[in-house]
Design a protein around this motif. Structure first.
Motif, PDB file in Angstrom:
ATOM      1  N   PHE A 256      72.543  23.407  28.366  1.00 45.14           N
ATOM      2  CA  PHE A 256      73.197  22.111  28.242  1.00 45.14           C
ATOM      3  C   PHE A 256      74.601  22.109  28.840  1.00 45.14           C
ATOM      4  O   PHE A 256      75.253  23.155  28.943  1.00 45.14           O
ATOM      5  N   TYR A 257      75.036  20.896  29.199  1.00 45.42           N
ATOM      6  CA  TYR A 257      76.417  20.666  29.627  1.00 45.42           C
ATOM      7  C   TYR A 257      77.122  19.815  28.571  1.00 45.42           C
ATOM      8  O   TYR A 257      76.548  18.822  28.089  1.00 45.42           O
ATOM      9  N   TYR A 258      78.355  20.171  28.254  1.00 40.33           N
ATOM     10  CA  TYR A 258      79.165  19.444  27.289  1.00 40.33           C
ATOM     11  C   TYR A 258      80.362  18.866  28.036  1.00 40.33           C
ATOM     12  O   TYR A 258      81.325  19.566  28.339  1.00 40.33           O
ATOM     13  N   ALA A 259      80.284  17.570  28.364  1.00 38.96           N
ATOM     14  CA  ALA A 259      81.308  16.913  29.178  1.00 38.96           C
ATOM     15  C   ALA A 259      82.232  16.093  28.288  1.00 38.96           C
ATOM     16  O   ALA A 259      81.773  15.239  27.517  1.00 38.96           O
ATOM     17  N   GLN A 273      97.010   8.688  19.376  1.00 42.24           N
ATOM     18  CA  GLN A 273      97.182   9.929  18.613  1.00 42.24           C
ATOM     19  C   GLN A 273      96.154  10.978  19.014  1.00 42.24           C
ATOM     20  O   GLN A 273      95.607  11.696  18.177  1.00 42.24           O
ATOM     21  N   TYR A 274      95.915  11.048  20.330  1.00 44.94           N
ATOM     22  CA  TYR A 274      95.059  12.080  20.908  1.00 44.94           C
ATOM     23  C   TYR A 274      93.629  12.017  20.356  1.00 44.94           C
ATOM     24  O   TYR A 274      92.947  13.025  20.236  1.00 44.94           O
ATOM     25  N   LYS A 275      93.194  10.802  20.050  1.00 45.60           N
ATOM     26  CA  LYS A 275      91.837  10.615  19.544  1.00 45.60           C
ATOM     27  C   LYS A 275      91.048   9.743  20.510  1.00 45.60           C
ATOM     28  O   LYS A 275      91.602   9.124  21.404  1.00 45.60           O
ATOM     29  N   GLY A 276      89.745   9.693  20.291  1.00 45.83           N
ATOM     30  CA  GLY A 276      88.895   8.795  21.063  1.00 45.83           C
ATOM     31  C   GLY A 276      88.019   9.474  22.097  1.00 45.83           C
ATOM     32  O   GLY A 276      87.133   8.837  22.668  1.00 45.83           O
ATOM     33  N   ASP A 277      88.241  10.771  22.351  1.00 43.87           N
ATOM     34  CA  ASP A 277      87.379  11.462  23.302  1.00 43.87           C
ATOM     35  C   ASP A 277      85.966  11.605  22.744  1.00 43.87           C
ATOM     36  O   ASP A 277      85.756  11.667  21.531  1.00 43.87           O
ATOM     37  N   VAL A 278      85.004  11.676  23.652  1.00 45.03           N
ATOM     38  CA  VAL A 278      83.597  11.832  23.289  1.00 45.03           C
ATOM     39  C   VAL A 278      83.017  12.981  24.097  1.00 45.03           C
ATOM     40  O   VAL A 278      83.365  13.174  25.263  1.00 45.03           O
ATOM     41  N   ILE A 279      82.146  13.757  23.497  1.00 40.92           N
ATOM     42  CA  ILE A 279      81.389  14.768  24.229  1.00 40.92           C
ATOM     43  C   ILE A 279      80.024  14.190  24.588  1.00 40.92           C
ATOM     44  O   ILE A 279      79.277  13.735  23.703  1.00 40.92           O
ATOM     45  N   GLU A 280      79.726  14.163  25.876  1.00 41.39           N
ATOM     46  CA  GLU A 280      78.390  13.792  26.340  1.00 41.39           C
ATOM     47  C   GLU A 280      77.621  15.077  26.639  1.00 41.39           C
ATOM     48  O   GLU A 280      78.103  15.929  27.381  1.00 41.39           O
ATOM     49  N   VAL A 281      76.441  15.204  26.055  1.00 45.31           N
ATOM     50  CA  VAL A 281      75.635  16.407  26.239  1.00 45.31           C
ATOM     51  C   VAL A 281      74.473  16.087  27.180  1.00 45.31           C
ATOM     52  O   VAL A 281      73.677  15.179  26.913  1.00 45.31           O
ATOM     53  N   TYR A 282      74.397  16.833  28.280  1.00 42.58           N
ATOM     54  CA  TYR A 282      73.339  16.655  29.281  1.00 42.58           C
ATOM     55  C   TYR A 282      72.510  17.926  29.372  1.00 42.58           C
ATOM     56  O   TYR A 282      73.024  19.040  29.175  1.00 42.58           O
ATOM     57  N   ASN A 283      71.226  17.770  29.719  1.00 47.22           N
ATOM     58  CA  ASN A 283      70.419  18.957  29.990  1.00 47.22           C
ATOM     59  C   ASN A 283      70.619  19.403  31.433  1.00 47.22           C
ATOM     60  O   ASN A 283      71.412  18.809  32.182  1.00 47.22           O
ATOM     61  N   ASN A 284      69.923  20.440  31.852  1.00 49.78           N
ATOM     62  CA  ASN A 284      70.118  21.010  33.191  1.00 49.78           C
ATOM     63  C   ASN A 284      69.760  20.037  34.307  1.00 49.78           C
ATOM     64  O   ASN A 284      70.242  20.187  35.436  1.00 49.78           O
ATOM     65  N   GLU A 285      68.924  19.046  34.013  1.00 52.84           N
ATOM     66  CA  GLU A 285      68.517  18.079  35.033  1.00 52.84           C
ATOM     67  C   GLU A 285      69.466  16.874  35.089  1.00 52.84           C
ATOM     68  O   GLU A 285      69.305  16.002  35.934  1.00 52.84           O
ATOM     69  N   GLY A 286      70.424  16.803  34.163  1.00 54.43           N
ATOM     70  CA  GLY A 286      71.369  15.700  34.175  1.00 54.43           C
ATOM     71  C   GLY A 286      70.973  14.516  33.307  1.00 54.43           C
ATOM     72  O   GLY A 286      71.501  13.420  33.468  1.00 54.43           O
ATOM     73  N   THR A 287      70.059  14.726  32.359  1.00 52.34           N
ATOM     74  CA  THR A 287      69.669  13.670  31.424  1.00 52.34           C
ATOM     75  C   THR A 287      70.550  13.730  30.180  1.00 52.34           C
ATOM     76  O   THR A 287      70.694  14.797  29.581  1.00 52.34           O
TER      77      THR A 287
END
Length: 326
Positions: A256-259, A273-287
């Motif tokens: 997985f990728y953790y963007a 206050q340094y909040k609001g970021d999100v981690i998008e998790v993708y598989n190896n194919e980019g889904t």
């Protein structure tokens, strides 16, 4: 007339593709998991510059501690081993460089005036030194270095906007991907600037100033593009420039990728206050497979290779942030 026909088909396909991705993102928005940070204040860490993982262990590099490399494991997080003195001796570090890898080895550079990389395994108590590699001291610095096996690494040349590989058997570089430069020399403000991550099967390039991630095979061929916004970035050049950042970081495990997705200007991020970021998790194919939000956002982070835990760092907290991944 034929040209207009094909153009119409292409337009319809593009709209359908965009709607499909937008629908997928909206479905995931309601299922975003909130990650609550366990704040850990270790005595050993100062000014973390990089975190990587070996199996379920985390390797952390700092720049102000007397010892520069630390490895943590277990739950609660516990210091297992540390080494690396700052200096110019044979095994001293001028600057610790952690290379990402999905193998069971830690690969650390910065020895011998930055020219030597060393592979280590961790036996549960100590680092065990395996091999030394001399890196050629020519060309631009290497960024986002990832080893895909014991003899080949891939890196991000941010000055030339190129992704390259290096064969350690003969120290020959190969160009994998080249991005278009803007008409100025300030590489930090190139509109195609981004972060590189490499998994066991592919690699991903997350753009800093574009709402886009390119997924590629290990030879640099594009296999999938995630693109939410087609607008050309508007970038101001300067030390206090308040440009919008889309992807602030990306990390790869085996599968997985953790963007780290920000979609804010620096001022907006600070005011929030340094909040609001999100981690998008993708598989190896980019889904896109899942998303995470935070009560405290990390800036630097790594995920264990079993995708169970994330360890991050936020300079505002001056602590390690530990997140259990559901």
């Amino acid at each position: 007339m034929k040209y207009l026909y094909y153009l119409l088909i292409f337009f319809q396909f593009s709209c359908h593709y965009q709607k499909t991705e937008n629908k997928q993102e909206k479905e995931l928005e309601g299922n975003t998991n909130l990650l609550r940070a366990e704040i850990f204040y270790p005595n050993e860490i100062f000014d973390v510059i990089k975190i990587s993982s070996i199996g379920d262990f985390f390797v952390i590099a700092s720049v102000k501690a007397d010892t520069l490399i630390h490895i943590y494991g277990d739950s609660p997080l516990t210091l297992k081993s540390s080494f690396g003195k700052k200096g110019e001796g044979p095994l001293d570090l001028m600057l610790p460089i952690l290379c990402n890898t999905t193998s069971d080895k830690a690969i650390i550079g910065g020895f011998d005036r930055l020219s030597t990389f060393i592979t280590y395994t961790f036996d549960g108590n100590n680092f065990v030194l395996h091999e030394k590699y001399k890196i050629p001291q020519n060309g631009n610095p290497m960024n986002d270095i990832a080893f895909i096996d014991s003899t080949r690494l891939i890196f991000n040349d941010i000055f030339d906007l190129q992704l390259k590989s290096l064969d350690l058997n003969n120290n020959k570089q190969k160009l994998l991907r080249k991005f278009e430069k803007d008409d100025h020399r300030e590489s930090f403000f190139y509109s195609n600037k981004g972060h590189l991550a490499v998994s066991s099967e592919s690699m991903a390039y997350a753009y800093s100033y574009k709402d886009q991630i390119d997924f590629m095979d290990l030879n640099g061929n594009v296999i999938h593009v995630v693109k939410k916004d087609n607008r050309k970035p508007s970038i101001t050049i300067g030390p206090n420039a308040d440009n919008k950042y889309y992807y602030a970081n990306i990390f790869a495990t085996k599968n997985f990728y953790y963007a780290l997705y920000r979609n804010k200007t620096t001022n907006e991020f600070i005011k929030g206050q340094y909040k609001g970021d999100v981690i998008e998790v993708y598989n190896n194919e980019g889904t896109l497979v899942r998303t995470y939000s935070f009560d405290i956002s990390p800036i630097i982070y790594a995920v264990d290779q079993n995708d169970k835990r994330m360890v991050g760092f936020n300079a505002q907290k001056e602590a390690l942030l530990i997140y259990d991944l559901p």
